[in-house]
Structure formats: structure tokens, C-alpha cells
Design a protein around this motif. Structure first.
Motif, PDB file in Angstrom:
ATOM      1  N   GLU A  42     -34.334  10.411 -20.626  1.00  0.00           N
ATOM      2  CA  GLU A  42     -33.794   9.201 -20.025  1.00  0.00           C
ATOM      3  C   GLU A  42     -32.456   8.960 -20.678  1.00  0.00           C
ATOM      4  O   GLU A  42     -32.333   9.055 -21.908  1.00  0.00           O
ATOM      5  CB  GLU A  42     -34.718   8.010 -20.242  1.00  0.00           C
ATOM      6  N   ARG A  43     -31.461   8.643 -19.870  1.00  0.00           N
ATOM      7  CA  ARG A  43     -30.115   8.409 -20.387  1.00  0.00           C
ATOM      8  C   ARG A  43     -29.513   7.184 -19.720  1.00  0.00           C
ATOM      9  O   ARG A  43     -29.652   6.990 -18.529  1.00  0.00           O
ATOM     10  CB  ARG A  43     -29.187   9.593 -20.087  1.00  0.00           C
ATOM     11  N   GLU A  44     -28.802   6.397 -20.538  1.00  0.00           N
ATOM     12  CA  GLU A  44     -28.044   5.267 -19.993  1.00  0.00           C
ATOM     13  C   GLU A  44     -26.573   5.626 -20.035  1.00  0.00           C
ATOM     14  O   GLU A  44     -26.096   6.217 -21.012  1.00  0.00           O
ATOM     15  CB  GLU A  44     -28.288   3.995 -20.797  1.00  0.00           C
ATOM     16  N   PHE A  45     -25.866   5.272 -18.969  1.00  0.00           N
ATOM     17  CA  PHE A  45     -24.453   5.615 -18.840  1.00  0.00           C
ATOM     18  C   PHE A  45     -23.634   4.387 -18.468  1.00  0.00           C
ATOM     19  O   PHE A  45     -24.113   3.508 -17.752  1.00  0.00           O
ATOM     20  CB  PHE A  45     -24.234   6.640 -17.719  1.00  0.00           C
ATOM     21  N   LEU A  46     -22.402   4.368 -18.931  1.00  0.00           N
ATOM     22  CA  LEU A  46     -21.403   3.451 -18.416  1.00  0.00           C
ATOM     23  C   LEU A  46     -20.590   4.268 -17.418  1.00  0.00           C
ATOM     24  O   LEU A  46     -20.067   5.331 -17.769  1.00  0.00           O
ATOM     25  CB  LEU A  46     -20.501   2.927 -19.537  1.00  0.00           C
ATOM     26  N   MET A  47     -20.502   3.793 -16.189  1.00  0.00           N
ATOM     27  CA  MET A  47     -19.813   4.527 -15.128  1.00  0.00           C
ATOM     28  C   MET A  47     -18.596   3.756 -14.653  1.00  0.00           C
ATOM     29  O   MET A  47     -18.580   2.523 -14.664  1.00  0.00           O
ATOM     30  CB  MET A  47     -20.746   4.726 -13.932  1.00  0.00           C
ATOM     31  N   ALA A  48     -17.604   4.492 -14.173  1.00  0.00           N
ATOM     32  CA  ALA A  48     -16.455   3.914 -13.475  1.00  0.00           C
ATOM     33  C   ALA A  48     -16.844   3.864 -12.004  1.00  0.00           C
ATOM     34  O   ALA A  48     -16.698   4.845 -11.274  1.00  0.00           O
ATOM     35  CB  ALA A  48     -15.217   4.777 -13.691  1.00  0.00           C
ATOM     36  N   TRP A  49     -17.405   2.736 -11.582  1.00  0.00           N
ATOM     37  CA  TRP A  49     -17.925   2.602 -10.224  1.00  0.00           C
ATOM     38  C   TRP A  49     -16.816   2.154  -9.286  1.00  0.00           C
ATOM     39  O   TRP A  49     -16.112   1.177  -9.549  1.00  0.00           O
ATOM     40  CB  TRP A  49     -19.078   1.604 -10.187  1.00  0.00           C
ATOM     41  N   VAL A  50     -16.645   2.889  -8.180  1.00  0.00           N
ATOM     42  CA  VAL A  50     -15.601   2.620  -7.197  1.00  0.00           C
ATOM     43  C   VAL A  50     -16.268   2.120  -5.921  1.00  0.00           C
ATOM     44  O   VAL A  50     -17.019   2.859  -5.285  1.00  0.00           O
ATOM     45  CB  VAL A  50     -14.783   3.894  -6.893  1.00  0.00           C
ATOM     46  N   SER A  51     -16.015   0.864  -5.554  1.00  0.00           N
ATOM     47  CA  SER A  51     -16.630   0.335  -4.340  1.00  0.00           C
ATOM     48  C   SER A  51     -15.859   0.806  -3.105  1.00  0.00           C
ATOM     49  O   SER A  51     -14.650   1.007  -3.150  1.00  0.00           O
ATOM     50  CB  SER A  51     -16.714  -1.195  -4.388  1.00  0.00           C
ATOM     51  N   VAL A  52     -16.598   0.991  -2.038  1.00  0.00           N
ATOM     52  CA  VAL A  52     -16.038   1.456  -0.769  1.00  0.00           C
ATOM     53  C   VAL A  52     -16.363   0.403   0.277  1.00  0.00           C
ATOM     54  O   VAL A  52     -17.491  -0.081   0.311  1.00  0.00           O
ATOM     55  CB  VAL A  52     -16.661   2.823  -0.395  1.00  0.00           C
ATOM     56  N   PRO A  53     -15.431  -0.003   1.096  1.00  0.00           N
ATOM     57  CA  PRO A  53     -14.133   0.625   1.341  1.00  0.00           C
ATOM     58  C   PRO A  53     -12.945   0.024   0.595  1.00  0.00           C
ATOM     59  O   PRO A  53     -11.818   0.473   0.786  1.00  0.00           O
ATOM     60  CB  PRO A  53     -13.954   0.419   2.852  1.00  0.00           C
ATOM     61  N   ASP A  54     -13.139  -0.960  -0.290  1.00  0.00           N
ATOM     62  CA  ASP A  54     -11.981  -1.620  -0.908  1.00  0.00           C
ATOM     63  C   ASP A  54     -11.365  -0.873  -2.097  1.00  0.00           C
ATOM     64  O   ASP A  54     -10.260  -1.183  -2.521  1.00  0.00           O
ATOM     65  CB  ASP A  54     -12.306  -3.055  -1.301  1.00  0.00           C
ATOM     66  N   LEU A  55     -12.078   0.102  -2.656  1.00  0.00           N
ATOM     67  CA  LEU A  55     -11.614   0.938  -3.774  1.00  0.00           C
ATOM     68  C   LEU A  55     -11.399   0.169  -5.076  1.00  0.00           C
ATOM     69  O   LEU A  55     -10.630   0.591  -5.935  1.00  0.00           O
ATOM     70  CB  LEU A  55     -10.355   1.740  -3.414  1.00  0.00           C
ATOM     71  N   ALA A  56     -12.092  -0.950  -5.243  1.00  0.00           N
ATOM     72  CA  ALA A  56     -12.065  -1.662  -6.526  1.00  0.00           C
ATOM     73  C   ALA A  56     -12.859  -0.852  -7.547  1.00  0.00           C
ATOM     74  O   ALA A  56     -13.880  -0.247  -7.214  1.00  0.00           O
ATOM     75  CB  ALA A  56     -12.670  -3.056  -6.369  1.00  0.00           C
ATOM     76  N   VAL A  57     -12.394  -0.825  -8.798  1.00  0.00           N
ATOM     77  CA  VAL A  57     -13.063  -0.072  -9.861  1.00  0.00           C
ATOM     78  C   VAL A  57     -13.667  -1.063 -10.846  1.00  0.00           C
ATOM     79  O   VAL A  57     -12.972  -1.943 -11.347  1.00  0.00           O
ATOM     80  CB  VAL A  57     -12.081   0.872 -10.594  1.00  0.00           C
TER      81      VAL A  57
END
Length: 182
Positions: free
Chosen positions: A120-135
């Protein structure tokens, strides 16, 4: 090079990716079309460095509002920029997660072999929302359940993902299911 196509329920659309797996690296290009929350097209290119760590994600979205582009870069040491602007909230993240894109679940799973072996691993991700491309930063946990099956959770959301032997998503309930490929 093979193509993988998913039906993406969450956007009422489809995505096709052309991934290339190398020795602990992934390169891919893809295109997606969605109709929810509005009609849009997405084109992306993904490059990872050693151990499947994101190096760059370039994304373009076209909609009735015009065209938007994101150039998301990871410096290899934990720092991120979006179109040249620093993103200090993402310091330490290794991976990007392009919203509504099953392909980007591949990197953390391959890095830790979670589709094959317990963990099991926990990650911090750079999440990019679609369609607005906010990070935005996104905390995500991946848990091996059995070979080919990994539980994904982020906040209140949980889903059991099915992966093929190479580490690509076959089924992601509530998001997408694979139609062709590999």
C-alpha cells in the motif's frame, strides 16, 4: 506501438492512448473527447524519467471557449511548474494525474509493482482537472488487493481498479473501461 482505447463514463466520451513502455520509463500520447461538463477535445503527451517519475505532461483542451494549453514540468527533484509558474503545493510529488485519464494511474502502480505484489502506498499527485486544466495537489492511496486488482482512494472516493500484466488500466469502475488495446 500499440493503442489502448477506453470508454470514459465520467465524461461521456472516449480516450485513446499510444503508450511506449521502456526500461522503467513510459512515454505516451493520447486524445480524448468528452461531452460532460461541456463538449471538449483533449490532446496530451506524457514523458516519464527513470522509475516512471513524471518529467513532463503537455495538454491542450479545445472547447467552445477556445483552446487552453498546460505545460506541466517536474524537475526530477520534487519541484513542479505549470506554464513556467512554480507550484510549491506540489513539492515532493512524483506523478501527474490527468483527470478522467486512466493512463496516468499506470506510473505509481508500475513503480511499486502494486498490480502484482502486496503493498500500500500513499502519493501526493499533481492532479490536472479537465477540461479547465487547473493543477491541484491530490493525496491518493493505492492498495494491492490481489494480482491485477488495486484499490484507489482519494478523499471520500474509492474504486477497485483492474490492471493488465503490463500495468495499464482495464477497468476503472465509475470512470472508464477499456475497449481495445495491448
Amino acid at each position: 506501438m500499440c493503442a489502448i482505447t477506453w470508454e470514459v463514463f465520467a465524461s461521456r466520451g472516449f480516450e485513446t492512448a499510444w503508450p511506449e513502455l521502456g526500461e522503467a520509463v513510459l512515454r505516451a500520447r493520447g486524445r480524448a473527447v468528452g461531452t460532460d461538463p461541456e463538449p471538449y477535445w483533449v490532446t496530451y503527451e506524457l514523458d516519464t524519467a527513470d522509475r516512471f517519475v513524471t518529467r513532463r505532461l503537455r495538454v491542450t483542451v479545445e472547447s467552445a471557449d477556445g483552446s487552453r494549453t498546460l505545460d506541466l514540468l517536474h524537475d526530477g527533484g520534487g519541484a513542479w511548474t505549470a506554464n513556467g509558474a512554480p507550484l510549491p503545493d506540489l513539492d515532493g510529488a512524483l506523478d501527474c494525474d490527468l483527470g478522467l485519464c486512466p493512463l496516468t494511474n499506470t506510473m505509481p502502480v508500475l513503480r511499486h509493482g502494486l498490480h502484482r505484489e502486496p503493498g500500500e502506498r500513499e502519493f501526493l499527485m499533481a492532479w490536472v482537472s479537465v477540461p479547465d486544466l487547473a493543477v491541484r495537489p491530490s493525496r491518493q492511496t493505492y492498495t494491492h488487493l490481489r494480482p491485477g486488482h488495486v484499490r484507489f482512494s482519494s478523499g471520500d472516493f474509492t474504486s477497485e481498479l483492474e490492471f493488465d500484466e503490463e500495468g495499464f488500466v482495464v477497468d476503472y469502475p465509475q470512470l472508464a473501461t477499456r475497449l481495445t488495446g495491448r
